[in-house]
Design an enzyme around this catalytic site. Structure first.
Site, PDB file in Angstrom:
ATOM      1  CE1 TYR A 136      -3.594   2.503   0.247  1.00 12.49           C
ATOM      2  CE2 TYR A 136      -2.500   3.313   2.216  1.00 12.49           C
ATOM      3  CZ  TYR A 136      -3.443   3.462   1.219  1.00 12.49           C
ATOM      4  OH  TYR A 136      -4.223   4.582   1.197  1.00 12.49           O
ATOM      5  CG  ASP A 223      -8.972  10.717  -0.057  1.00 14.85           C
ATOM      6  OD1 ASP A 223     -10.028  10.705   0.564  1.00 14.85           O
ATOM      7  OD2 ASP A 223      -8.152   9.799  -0.016  1.00 14.85           O
ATOM      8  NE  ARG A 267      -5.755   6.077  -6.575  1.00 17.21           N
ATOM      9  CZ  ARG A 267      -6.272   5.984  -5.345  1.00 17.21           C
ATOM     10  NH1 ARG A 267      -7.525   5.651  -5.174  1.00 17.21           N
ATOM     11  NH2 ARG A 267      -5.535   6.218  -4.289  1.00 17.21           N
ATOM     12  CD  GLU A 462     -12.358   4.302  -4.649  1.00 18.86           C
ATOM     13  OE1 GLU A 462     -11.733   3.866  -5.655  1.00 18.86           O
ATOM     14  OE2 GLU A 462     -11.791   4.923  -3.732  1.00 18.86           O
TER      15      GLU A 462
END
Ligand code: GLC
Length: 491
Positions: A136, A223, A267, A462
């Site tokens: 990760y 985020d 992203r 997601e």
């Protein structure tokens, strides 16, 4: 407070009971005996649009498969490849969905969060599970918690928190339990939960304004929205600035490690990602202490979404404590009242927005976080009505529920993270808020649109494009699977 990693007593319901004999990649979660909701719940109504029928049945079975496959051993990974550890608000959503099929496993999901609780009371946004072995990008080495913090937690964690949805999850799971079991669950979870709320106030609102501060965009749960990107822009390391100024972001793309499972264009932008690593390093340097990070001039934002979740969590905490026959500390009750009063004024500056805690300035950009004021549940009725009207305005909502940024925002991008996509977990909060404020038809509409989105897609992504409903980000995303299940079952 639970301080050991032994989760063997957690989640002992049928979801775990039959685990022997399942393939090793599935171990830890087992096929529950599922009764279709229409039979399980007398009076369950036939659905409208695409929210009933074989498509829903298939999607429901698939959502359950996703939760099984993402089980990490008593807790659920949001995504086996992209997010292979435990996340705070994700596990809350998961528990809310799981309670319909295995209430003990749902309770275990909540309790397992407290394994990572810091002695200070902080609940970290990630609890790392080294046994998982999947790399990760923002790993324990980046956070350096064990070296930085005087009294570190017993396991590896991140150094920041996430929207405090735990009390909501506790109340929802408890409501699905028989009374005696509920009492035991509440009594077990309450000390850690109270310690967390007390930490939020003590650490993040030392001046008793009622609104707590958030110090990293990852704490907001959203985020990479523009107000947060602006707030951290100046922290970009020199190398990132140079590359950015030269318009050569491809160099950074080659260095990032978060784009193996999902295309980089879905992203956060690479320069922002490296800026967030820098912010993390600065927070580590000040030992994740609010007084020190403020003295160092690091960002401190009264995030409107985070505070909306806190308002509701406080309410749920009061209910849970009352049900358990326990009194909350007077100081906490006082702080909770201050929050409610402060939040009631959130519309005074127009659309609900974040506030820079350093200057008191409202941040100009509007994001879907503003609508979470509906979820907080304390707006005067006519203000709630106005905000609900905006939510369904064409500026925000197409066919699939609200975009994360308005369609006319300069940064709008339908497939990129929090810059446009619809997030089912946000829709869950909004459906709940609309319902509680008596806007049953609007709640129903948004619920149906979200169910339809997942059913049509065939997978629990997601996030989804608000333009064409296409799935983006991690496929087989556990929180989406869970809120989908809740929307189907909680009728
Ligand atoms: C992303 C999301 C955040 C979520 C995390 C794990 O970072 O922005 O809300 O908790 O993934 O799923």
């Amino acid at each position: 407070m639970t301080t050991t990693e032994d989760t063997s007593s957690l989640g002992t319901g049928p979801f775990r009971a039959v685990q022997k004999g399942v393939p090793s990649e599935r171990r830890g979660i087992t096929p529950p005996a599922i009764t279709p909701p229409a039979q399980a719940r007398p009076g369950h109504r036939a659905e409208t649009r695409e929210t009933a029928g074989p498509g829903v049945e298939t999607a429901r079975a698939r959502a359950l498969d996703v939760l099984r496959a993402n089980d990490g051993g008593g807790f659920t990974r949001p995504s086996a490849r992209l997010y292979p550890h435990q996340w705070l608000w994700d596990s809350c959503f998961v528990a809310i969905g799981l309670r319909h099929v295995d209430v003990e496993r749902a309770a275990g999901e909540v309790l397992s969060l407290f394994v990572g609780q810091w002695p200070s009371g902080m609940l970290p946004h990630i609890r790392f599970c080294p046994a998982i072995g999947e790399p990760y990008h923002a790993d324990p080495g980046l956070w350096g918690v064990r070296d930085a913090v005087e009294a570190p937690p017993v396991v590896e964690t991140s150094g920041v928190t996430q929207p405090p949805l735990v009390a909501e999850a506790v109340a929802r799971v408890g409501a699905a339990m028989p009374a005696r079991r509920r009492l035991a669950f509440y009594r077990r979870v309450l000390p850690g939960l109270v310690a967390y709320h007390e930490w939020l106030y003590r650490e993040r609102d030392p001046e008793n304004t009622g609104l707590v501060s958030v110090v990293h965009p990852w704490e907001s749960g959203m985020d990479d929205t523009p107000p947060w990107s602006d707030a951290v822009r100046d922290l970009a390391p020199a190398k990132v600035r140079a590359v950015r100024d030269a318009g050569d972001l491809d160099v950074l793309e080659g260095l990032r490690r978060d784009n193996k499972a999902v295309p980089a264009q879905e992203r956060i932008a690479a320069d922002e990602l490296f800026t967030l690593y820098e912010l993390t390093g600065r927070l580590r340097a000040v030992r994740y202490r609010f007084d020190e990070l403020r003295a160092a001039g690091l960002p401190s934002i009264r995030d409107v979404g985070f505070n909306a979740v806190l308002v509701r969590a406080n309410r749920q905490l009061e209910t849970v404590a009352a049900d358990a026959g326990l009194e909350l500390p007077t100081g906490l009750l006082r702080a909770m009242r201050t929050t409610r009063d402060a939040f009631r004024n959130v519309l005074a500056g127009g659309f609900p927005r974040h506030q820079d805690a350093r200057t008191g300035r409202l941040l100009p950009d509007e994001t879907v976080a503003g609508f979470l004021a509906l979820y907080a549940g304390v707006l005067p009725p006519e203000q709630a009505g106005r905000l609900a009207g905006q939510l369904f305005d064409a500026r925000w909502t197409g066919r699939y529920g609200p975009a994360s940024l308005p369609f006319d925002a300069p940064a709008f991008d339908p497939g990129r993270y929090w810059r446009g996509p619809v997030w089912p977990m946000v829709n869950w909060l909004l459906v709940d808020g609309l319902r509680r404020s008596g806007r049953v038809a609007e709640a129903r509409r948004l619920r149906d649109e979200t169910v339809e989105l997942v059913v049509r897609s065939g997978r629990t992504y997601e996030y989804y494009s608000p333009v064409d409903g296409g799935g983006h980000g991690a496929p087989d995303f556990a929180p989406t699977a869970a809120v989908f299940l809740d929307m189907i079952y909680a009728e």
